[in-house]
Write a protein that holds these residues in place. Sequence first.
Motif, mmCIF file in Angstrom:
data_model
loop_
_atom_site.group_PDB
_atom_site.id
_atom_site.type_symbol
_atom_site.label_atom_id
_atom_site.label_comp_id
_atom_site.label_asym_id
_atom_site.label_seq_id
_atom_site.Cartn_x
_atom_site.Cartn_y
_atom_site.Cartn_z
ATOM 1 N N VAL A 245 0.845 -1.206 0.000
ATOM 2 C CA VAL A 245 0.000 0.000 0.000
ATOM 3 C C VAL A 245 0.878 1.254 0.000
ATOM 4 O O VAL A 245 0.680 2.189 -0.778
ATOM 5 C CB VAL A 245 -0.953 -0.006 1.225
ATOM 6 N N LEU A 246 1.896 1.263 0.868
ATOM 7 C CA LEU A 246 2.752 2.458 0.975
ATOM 8 C C LEU A 246 3.496 2.704 -0.332
ATOM 9 O O LEU A 246 3.698 3.851 -0.734
ATOM 10 C CB LEU A 246 3.741 2.308 2.148
ATOM 11 N N ASN A 247 3.881 1.638 -1.013
ATOM 12 C CA ASN A 247 4.576 1.816 -2.293
ATOM 13 C C ASN A 247 3.671 2.428 -3.357
ATOM 14 O O ASN A 247 4.149 3.037 -4.311
ATOM 15 C CB ASN A 247 5.157 0.483 -2.782
ATOM 16 N N ARG A 248 2.352 2.275 -3.190
ATOM 17 C CA ARG A 248 1.431 2.891 -4.152
ATOM 18 C C ARG A 248 1.366 4.405 -3.980
ATOM 19 O O ARG A 248 1.117 5.134 -4.933
ATOM 20 C CB ARG A 248 0.023 2.316 -3.991
ATOM 21 N N VAL A 249 1.580 4.882 -2.727
ATOM 22 C CA VAL A 249 1.525 6.343 -2.540
ATOM 23 C C VAL A 249 2.915 6.974 -2.632
ATOM 24 O O VAL A 249 3.056 8.189 -2.654
ATOM 25 C CB VAL A 249 0.831 6.747 -1.209
ATOM 26 N N ARG A 250 3.931 6.136 -2.694
ATOM 27 C CA ARG A 250 5.311 6.643 -2.782
ATOM 28 C C ARG A 250 5.629 7.061 -4.220
ATOM 29 O O ARG A 250 5.308 6.342 -5.159
ATOM 30 C CB ARG A 250 6.281 5.513 -2.362
ATOM 31 N N GLY A 251 6.243 8.213 -4.383
ATOM 32 C CA GLY A 251 6.715 8.609 -5.707
ATOM 33 C C GLY A 251 7.852 7.686 -6.117
ATOM 34 O O GLY A 251 8.624 7.239 -5.268
#
Length: 361
Positions: A239-245
């Motif tokens: 999930v966090l990688n989806r919001v990470r640039g």
Amino acid sequence: MTQPQPQPGILDIQLYVGGKSSVQGVRDILKLSSNENPNGPPASAQQALAEAASTLHRYPSSDHSGLRAALAELHGLEAQRIICGCGSDELISFLCQAYAGPEVEVIHTEHGFLMYRLYAMAAGARLVCVPEAERHVDVEAILSAITPRTGMIFIANPGNPTGTKISDEDLAELIAKTPKTVVIVLDGAYADYVEGWDGGARFVEAHDNVVMLRTLSKMYGLGGLRVGWGYGPQHIIDVLNRVRGPFNISAPALAAGEAAVRDHDFVIQHRAQNNAARAYLAEELAALGVASDPSDANFLLARFASQEQAEACDDHLQSLGILVRRVGSYGLPECLRITVPDMAGCARVLQAVRSFLEKTP
Ligand SMILES: Cc1ncc(COP(=O)(O)O)c(C=O)c1O
């Protein structure tokens, strides 16, 4: 309305004020206001940074595989469950963006790190502040603040600015009694100073709702480069990688960060130096009548008789070029947070505090 309006909550955010770094008219500054490593960055990281200069035209790695591999190797973790951020601050923001939001309650503790509040507010979430017990995180108080709307709990362990650490038994109790739908963030920004401790990684391994955060800004001496990392269950990391640039960490920062992580001697030496200087500073301050809680970090929270005395001491230290941190914004106006310097720095701080107390007993 005559102008664009930000989302609710944003205008309530108070700007974060970093540690002071200069005093007008004073040359010889001892900066003890931001918990930085007094030895500076490791030579290995400086060399990697210089080598990265010739490839600055290239975009950085977007998967951070070199740095994640080094971290996984050092800490015995699964590399695919590590995420790297532009400082651990950025990971706090990703967590809030993904798991907080309007109507979601985010629990933080009375003297907890301010960025939890700021990013939770930026996500429009509701803040729930839980009292601490004499500057120690109080697990029972956190448990009794949990409601069906609780989405996240942030704990810094050791805490900033308290320096105090709660035990693995307390953490185990908190995790066992918290609903599995709540994300528990164990922020181990100062975990590197606790010899032989895993920063909470064992809890990440055993639970689907626990995330550990770490940073290269403190022990590793790279605050200026902005590299932090997190370890969590695969579903949260995804999930966090989806919001990470894709390019959130620059190539020089990745290169220097990986070199620092592989520089085991630097950490061993600095930890020993810090912990010895910390014990000395705490003991000598206590002898002068300035108490502090046992600290597991690279700073001490010095307690004075009153806010007036703490501020007067800070003014005196500043006049001598010694910059420490006032912590009124953390609910501790009678305290000053002092980053542990080297032994010569400790002597300078002690001399300055002594001269202040002699002047104004
Ligand atoms: C408890 C805690 N968490 C996180 C951070 C953020 O560190 P960075 O963004 O430099 O990795 C800090 C920095 O002071 C801290 O004290």
